[in-house]
Design a protein around this motif. Structure first.
Motif, PDB file in Angstrom:
ATOM      1  N   ARG A   1       0.831  -1.211   0.000  1.00  0.00           N
ATOM      2  CA  ARG A   1       0.000   0.000   0.000  1.00  0.00           C
ATOM      3  C   ARG A   1       0.864   1.259   0.000  1.00  0.00           C
ATOM      4  NH1 ARG A   1      -5.354   1.250   3.472  1.00  0.00           N
ATOM      5  NH2 ARG A   1      -3.918   1.629   5.170  1.00  0.00           N
TER       6      ARG A   1
ATOM      7  N   CYS B   1      -4.035   3.248  -2.683  1.00  0.00           N
ATOM      8  CA  CYS B   1      -5.200   2.397  -2.472  1.00  0.00           C
ATOM      9  C   CYS B   1      -5.867   1.983  -3.766  1.00  0.00           C
ATOM     10  CB  CYS B   1      -6.216   3.129  -1.614  1.00  0.00           C
ATOM     11  SG  CYS B   1      -5.929   2.874   0.123  1.00  0.00           S
TER      12      CYS B   1
ATOM     13  N   TYR C   1     -11.922   2.184  -5.946  1.00  0.00           N
ATOM     14  CA  TYR C   1     -11.797   3.628  -5.898  1.00  0.00           C
ATOM     15  C   TYR C   1     -10.313   3.994  -5.813  1.00  0.00           C
ATOM     16  CZ  TYR C   1     -11.173   2.875  -0.875  1.00  0.00           C
ATOM     17  OH  TYR C   1     -10.721   2.441   0.342  1.00  0.00           O
TER      18      TYR C   1
ATOM     19  N   ARG D   1      -4.545   9.316   6.484  1.00  0.00           N
ATOM     20  CA  ARG D   1      -4.754   8.389   7.598  1.00  0.00           C
ATOM     21  C   ARG D   1      -4.038   7.069   7.327  1.00  0.00           C
ATOM     22  NH1 ARG D   1     -10.191   7.402   6.442  1.00  0.00           N
ATOM     23  NH2 ARG D   1     -10.727   9.304   7.535  1.00  0.00           N
ATOM     24  N   ASP D   2      -4.157   6.621   6.093  1.00  0.00           N
ATOM     25  CA  ASP D   2      -3.563   5.328   5.752  1.00  0.00           C
ATOM     26  C   ASP D   2      -2.046   5.400   5.814  1.00  0.00           C
ATOM     27  OD1 ASP D   2      -6.139   4.618   5.374  1.00  0.00           O
ATOM     28  OD2 ASP D   2      -6.089   4.827   3.205  1.00  0.00           O
TER      29      ASP D   2
ATOM     30  N   TRP E   1     -12.693   8.335  11.002  1.00  0.00           N
ATOM     31  CA  TRP E   1     -12.079   7.131  10.426  1.00  0.00           C
ATOM     32  C   TRP E   1     -13.020   6.474   9.425  1.00  0.00           C
ATOM     33  CZ3 TRP E   1     -14.222   2.290  10.611  1.00  0.00           C
ATOM     34  CH2 TRP E   1     -13.426   1.262  10.077  1.00  0.00           C
ATOM     35  N   ASN E   2     -14.300   6.500   9.760  1.00  0.00           N
ATOM     36  CA  ASN E   2     -15.286   5.898   8.885  1.00  0.00           C
ATOM     37  C   ASN E   2     -15.658   6.906   7.799  1.00  0.00           C
ATOM     38  OD1 ASN E   2     -17.529   4.810   7.659  1.00  0.00           O
ATOM     39  ND2 ASN E   2     -18.303   3.907   9.565  1.00  0.00           N
ATOM     40  N   ASP E   3     -15.058   6.724   6.632  1.00  0.00           N
ATOM     41  CA  ASP E   3     -15.279   7.650   5.516  1.00  0.00           C
ATOM     42  C   ASP E   3     -16.751   7.775   5.144  1.00  0.00           C
ATOM     43  OD1 ASP E   3     -12.621   8.226   5.123  1.00  0.00           O
ATOM     44  OD2 ASP E   3     -12.309   6.555   3.756  1.00  0.00           O
TER      45      ASP E   3
ATOM     46  N   GLU F   1     -18.764  -0.277   5.168  1.00  0.00           N
ATOM     47  CA  GLU F   1     -18.871   0.476   6.414  1.00  0.00           C
ATOM     48  C   GLU F   1     -20.241   0.396   7.088  1.00  0.00           C
ATOM     49  OE1 GLU F   1     -17.213   1.880   3.784  1.00  0.00           O
ATOM     50  OE2 GLU F   1     -15.422   2.941   4.499  1.00  0.00           O
TER      51      GLU F   1
ATOM     52  N   PHE G   1     -15.431  -5.316   9.638  1.00  0.00           N
ATOM     53  CA  PHE G   1     -14.457  -4.421   9.011  1.00  0.00           C
ATOM     54  C   PHE G   1     -13.148  -4.611   9.770  1.00  0.00           C
ATOM     55  CE2 PHE G   1     -12.597  -0.829   7.075  1.00  0.00           C
ATOM     56  CZ  PHE G   1     -13.382  -0.485   5.982  1.00  0.00           C
TER      57      PHE G   1
ATOM     58  N   HIS H   1     -10.084  -3.615   9.951  1.00  0.00           N
ATOM     59  CA  HIS H   1      -9.261  -2.573  10.559  1.00  0.00           C
ATOM     60  C   HIS H   1      -9.782  -2.259  11.971  1.00  0.00           C
ATOM     61  CE1 HIS H   1      -7.355   1.672   9.883  1.00  0.00           C
ATOM     62  NE2 HIS H   1      -6.743   0.984  10.801  1.00  0.00           N
TER      63      HIS H   1
ATOM     64  N   GLU I   1     -10.107  -6.077   3.478  1.00  0.00           N
ATOM     65  CA  GLU I   1     -10.656  -4.930   4.203  1.00  0.00           C
ATOM     66  C   GLU I   1     -11.823  -5.356   5.073  1.00  0.00           C
ATOM     67  OE1 GLU I   1     -13.359  -1.791   2.566  1.00  0.00           O
ATOM     68  OE2 GLU I   1     -11.511  -0.620   2.646  1.00  0.00           O
TER      69      GLU I   1
ATOM     70  N   LEU J   1      -5.312  -4.298   0.331  1.00  0.00           N
ATOM     71  CA  LEU J   1      -5.152  -2.875   0.606  1.00  0.00           C
ATOM     72  C   LEU J   1      -5.926  -2.471   1.826  1.00  0.00           C
ATOM     73  CD1 LEU J   1      -5.207  -1.746  -3.028  1.00  0.00           C
ATOM     74  CD2 LEU J   1      -3.304  -1.958  -1.478  1.00  0.00           C
ATOM     75  N   THR J   2      -5.367  -2.703   2.971  1.00  0.00           N
ATOM     76  CA  THR J   2      -6.106  -2.363   4.166  1.00  0.00           C
ATOM     77  C   THR J   2      -5.159  -2.042   5.309  1.00  0.00           C
ATOM     78  OG1 THR J   2      -7.494  -3.282   5.885  1.00  0.00           O
ATOM     79  CG2 THR J   2      -6.372  -4.866   4.483  1.00  0.00           C
ATOM     80  N   GLY J   3      -5.571  -1.071   6.091  1.00  0.00           N
ATOM     81  CA  GLY J   3      -4.796  -0.704   7.267  1.00  0.00           C
ATOM     82  C   GLY J   3      -4.812  -1.813   8.308  1.00  0.00           C
ATOM     83  N   SER J   4      -5.644  -2.812   8.107  1.00  0.00           N
ATOM     84  CA  SER J   4      -5.741  -3.894   9.086  1.00  0.00           C
ATOM     85  C   SER J   4      -4.399  -4.567   9.309  1.00  0.00           C
ATOM     86  CB  SER J   4      -6.691  -4.987   8.591  1.00  0.00           C
ATOM     87  OG  SER J   4      -7.814  -4.443   8.005  1.00  0.00           O
TER      88      SER J   4
HETATM   89  C1  G1P Z   1     -10.543   2.137   4.255  1.00  0.00           C
HETATM   90  C2  G1P Z   1      -9.702   3.373   4.140  1.00  0.00           C
HETATM   91  C3  G1P Z   1      -9.493   3.952   5.520  1.00  0.00           C
HETATM   92  C4  G1P Z   1     -10.835   4.195   6.182  1.00  0.00           C
HETATM   93  C5  G1P Z   1     -11.683   2.931   6.164  1.00  0.00           C
HETATM   94  C6  G1P Z   1     -13.075   3.150   6.714  1.00  0.00           C
HETATM   95  O1  G1P Z   1      -9.975   1.210   5.136  1.00  0.00           O
HETATM   96  O2  G1P Z   1      -8.475   3.081   3.532  1.00  0.00           O
HETATM   97  O3  G1P Z   1      -8.784   5.149   5.446  1.00  0.00           O
HETATM   98  O4  G1P Z   1     -10.605   4.577   7.493  1.00  0.00           O
HETATM   99  O5  G1P Z   1     -11.788   2.471   4.850  1.00  0.00           O
HETATM  100  O6  G1P Z   1     -13.820   4.044   5.974  1.00  0.00           O
HETATM  101  P1  G1P Z   1      -8.895   0.081   4.933  1.00  0.00           P
HETATM  102  O7  G1P Z   1      -9.115  -0.473   3.580  1.00  0.00           O
HETATM  103  O8  G1P Z   1      -7.601   0.779   5.099  1.00  0.00           O
HETATM  104  O9  G1P Z   1      -9.059  -0.946   6.011  1.00  0.00           O
END
Ligand code: G1P
Length: 768
Positions: A211, A216, A224, A232-233, A382-384, A591, A596, A598, A641, A654-657
């Motif tokens: 990532r 992303c 997207y 944030r990521d 955090w929750n877009d 979301e 989810f 992360h 994700e 592709l996830t912050g998890s």
């Molecule tokens: C994705 C976005 C992250 C956002 C999350 C929730 O999460 O990259 O910035 O906080 O959706 O809307 P990720 O795929 O990193 O887990």
């Protein structure tokens, strides 16, 4: 690509091999808009090995630019023999009414292919390469190499094909590539006794690296993104990078701070070059309320691993554009010609310390409140997908996060005072406004007073700032931040803790755009979010008994083992559009109430941090079990994700998890932590973490050395029943180690060993 075709039958085979890859060569936007017009820009040619496309323009109606990129599909047989013919135009290849699945040029055996040195213009291109006919005897194999390349317009693609286009070269470069990745991933590895789990973690370790490189938007699974990396990521991916790429991270962090605006908000997209920022991917004026919270966590991890407190005193610029007052107002005086860097009234670029940037991000959040005296949600957190409550929405969840941060900052200030001998620090004169207790304390219960003060600060720095700095006593700052943090924690415990009719209790996480509290009993069913719990637990806002109650409520309302773990929220039944678009998504997806990962993993982290080890372990183990069950999750190894209602994993890699999973494992479960530069081992391993043998070990990097920590658990004791007994460093007993929960090893003990020497620490777990 290396393609091998083997004859596994018992008769000789004859075939004509053709490889074909469409060459699109322009922006994804043109798939719908001007697709044909942009095909008129294509200049197509063939060389000895394949097809090259160099569009004349990079098509953008706002300002077309001359194009300087070329795209190629090249091929060769295993021994380097070039193809015998090319069909570079898509419509010719498929034929009238044909398709890529039934291309006329292949179906019609009499069709001919052209040679090298063809020139064409104005069509959709394809790299269709015909190789010489093949006769393959039983057990014989034929190898082909197919190369896809993007390069500068003047790239010598023939030379490129000669360099890579033999089986020997392919194998050599493949090895080199594989070696490079192995080296990188070896920086962090686990030997838990469960080989499958350890290998799976390799894939998880790879995720944040991917990532960081690609942003992303590089896989078809991800629908997207435009290639940039989000604020944030970026900060969270750095958490994992610190564990594997520590050497480069100081600069990366320092650069990132240049994205902070003087009002505490920030540019949201990080460009390709260090220190390059874009306000918003889609040119929308929006602010995410959580953004200011993440840099401190990452910086703290960096400081803990290195002890590099001097980093806090390094100076960095601020980002500037026409947004002021957290995008509530526009700076009419500023223009692009002024540059995207904050200036002072004398036209000088303003620099402030990293510490000043951090203070600003967290202290502005304290004053930026909605009607219930919690942090305004602004355009989302955090929750877009909570993007419809900019007027009245509040995020209680992130109020808690910032409360924890204010406390964390006092710790850093104390460290600066006690270790570095700093008694004062310098701040921009305007920022004193934000430290109200230095000049007569504000009534924190008053929403109006907080907003007025914040606006006074915004007004003071809306175009330029004065440029004057003032010295502030560290002890005064500590007292100010402590008062703010204490007030917030009490406020949240008092106001946002709720209990429902069934006797379950948890924290309300949000207010919607009608100013209504979101969580609790509701006519359509119980409303609960995981986010509201994660940050209250992580930050210390939730008391120990509250954490216990939160766990019960989460198990009751959010846990769904079939879906792979804890859901992000319960089913709100009707569309809560007053909060965000997310509630218009089908329930159980993304979301809106999916598992989810992360957030689920941050829940695990928070539980470990608060000492609820078995519960934290349960979250991680449930997730792992689900991910490795292909029949359920249907993904390659790694963490997606989210998991949908059927338990299927989506938006893989592709996830912050991944960063948070590793962080939890390394710093919490294995308990390998830095404490401002010293090494601290505080294992929180459960019996289940010793699945096969009585030892479990981790290899990571500390103080520039490869460090392996092995926990020996001869009596297979569970967490809560053991303490640390004997500790050995490279075979030598650490003498002054008293039995207890943790071992502290001074950094000097490690740095005095010759550089390059591997460090092996063995820790025996004994009955308490
Ligand atoms: C994705 C976005 C992250 C956002 C999350 C929730 O999460 O990259 O910035 O906080 O959706 O809307 P990720 O795929 O990193 O887990």
């Amino acid at each position: 690509m290396k393609v091998k075709i083997s004859n596994t039958g018992d008769q000789e085979l004859a075939f004509t091999p053709t490889a074909a890859i469409p060459l699109y060569g322009r922006s994804a936007d043109h798939l719908r808009d001007h697709r044909h017009v942009t095909s008129l820009l294509q200049r197509i040619s063939t060389n000895q090995y394949g097809v090259v496309v160099s569009p004349t323009l990079s098509f953008d109606e706002r300002s077309h630019r001359e194009n300087r990129v070329a795209y190629a599909v090249l091929g060769a047989e295993g021994d380097g023999q070039s193809p015998v013919g090319f069909c570079p135009v898509l419509e010719e290849f498929i034929g009238a009414g044909g398709s890529l699945d039934w291309p006329e040029k292949i179906v019609d055996r009499a069709a001919s292919f052209g040679g090298p040195n063809q020139q064409m213009a104005g069509y959709e291109a394809i790299g269709a390469l015909r190789f010489a006919p093949v006769q393959l005897k039983p057990d014989e194999t034929k190898t082909f190499l197919i190369i896809m390349a993007i390069g500068a317009a003047d790239t010598d693609f023939t030379a490129l094909a000669q360099k890579y286009g033999t089986e020997d070269a392919f194998d050599r470069f493949w090895q080199e590539n594989s070696h490079w990745w192995q080296e990188k991933l070896n920086k962090l590895s686990f030997r838990s006794g469960d080989g499958e789990f350890d290998s799976w973690l390799k894939w998880v370790t790879l995720q944040p690296v991917l990532r960081r490189i690609y942003g992303c938007s590089f896989l078809p699974y991800h629908d997207y993104g435009r290639g940039g990396r989000g604020w944030r990521d970026l900060w969270q991916d750095c958490l994992a990078l610190l564990l594997i790429e520590a050497a480069d991270v100081r600069r990366l962090l320092w650069n990132n701070f240049a994205g902070v605006r003087i009002d505490g908000s920030n540019a949201t997209i990080i460009g390709n070059e260090p220190g390059e920022f874009i306000a918003d991917r889609n040119n929308i004026s929006r602010i995410w309320s959580d953004h200011g919270a993440w840099p401190l966590i990452t910086t703290k991890l960096y400081l803990d691993l290195t002890g590099d407190l001097a980093f806090l005193l390094e100076e960095q610029t601020y980002f500037k554009d026409h947004h002021t007052h957290r995008a509530q107002a526009l700076d009419q005086v500023w223009s692009v010609a002024d540059g995207f860097v904050q200036q002072d009234r004398n036209g000088q670029i303003y620099h402030g310390t990293i510490l000043e940037h951090l203070l600003l991000q967290n202290v502005t959040a304290f004053f930026n409140v909605g009607d219930h005296n919690n942090l305004r949600l602004e355009d989302a957190d955090w929750n877009d997908a909570l993007d419809q409550a900019a007027e009245k929405g509040e995020t209680v969840a992130f109020t808690a996060f910032y409360a924890g941060n204010l406390r964390e900052l006092t710790g850093l200030l104390q460290a600066l005072r006690d270790r570095e001998g700093c008694t004062t620090i310098e701040l921009a004169a305007e920022m004193l406004i934000l430290f109200d207790s230095l000049h007569g304390k504000l009534d924190y219960d008053s929403v109006v007073a907080k907003r007025t003060l914040l606006n006074r600060y915004f007004d003071a720095c809306q175009h330029t700032i004065g440029g004057k700095k003032v010295k502030v006593k560290i002890d005064d700052l500590i007292a100010d931040l402590t008062a703010k943090a204490d007030w917030l924690m009490e406020h949240l415990r008092k106001q946002e803790w709720l209990e429902n009719a069934k006797g379950f209790a948890w924290f309300n996480g949000y207010y919607d755009n009608d100013g209504k509290r979101v969580e609790g009993d509701h006519p359509t069913g119980v409303r609960m979010t995981l986010t509201g719990q994660v940050f209250t637990v992580m930050s210390g806002v939730a008391t120990t008994s509250q954490v216990q109650e939160i766990i019960q409520a989460a198990d009751q309302y959010l846990l769904d083992p079939k879906a792979g773990g804890y859901r992000l929220n319960t089913d709100f039944g009707e569309h809560e559009l007053e909060l965000g678009r997310g509630f218009a998504y089908a329930y159980g997806h993304k979301e809106n109430g999916s598992v989810f990962n992360h957030m689920a993993i941050m829940y695990a982290y928070a539980l470990y941090k608060r000492g609820f080890v078995h519960q934290g372990h349960f979250v991680l183990a449930t997730l792992y079990r689900h991910c490795r069950d292909f029949a359920q999750c249907r993904i390659y190894p790694g963490i997606p994700e989210y998991m949908d209602n059927q338990g299927r994993g989506l938006y893989h890699y592709l996830t912050g998890s991944a960063s948070w999973y590793l962080l939890t494992l390394v710093t919490e479960a294995f308990g390998v932590k830095g404490i401002l530069g010293d090494l601290c081992l505080v294992p929180k391993l459960t019996k289940a973490d010793f699945p096969a043998a009585n030892t479990s070990s981790i290899t990571t990097v500390f103080a520039g050395r490869k460090l392996t920590v092995t926990y020996e658990n001869p009596k297979l004791l569970d967490y809560g029943t053991y303490q640390i007994g004997v500790v050995k460093l490279n075979g030598l007993l650490l003498k002054d180690q008293a039995p207890g929960e943790q071992v502290l090893i001074k950094r000097e003990l490690i740095t005095q060993l010759p550089p390059g020497q591997e460090i092996k620490i063995t820790v025996v777990l004994d009955r308490r």
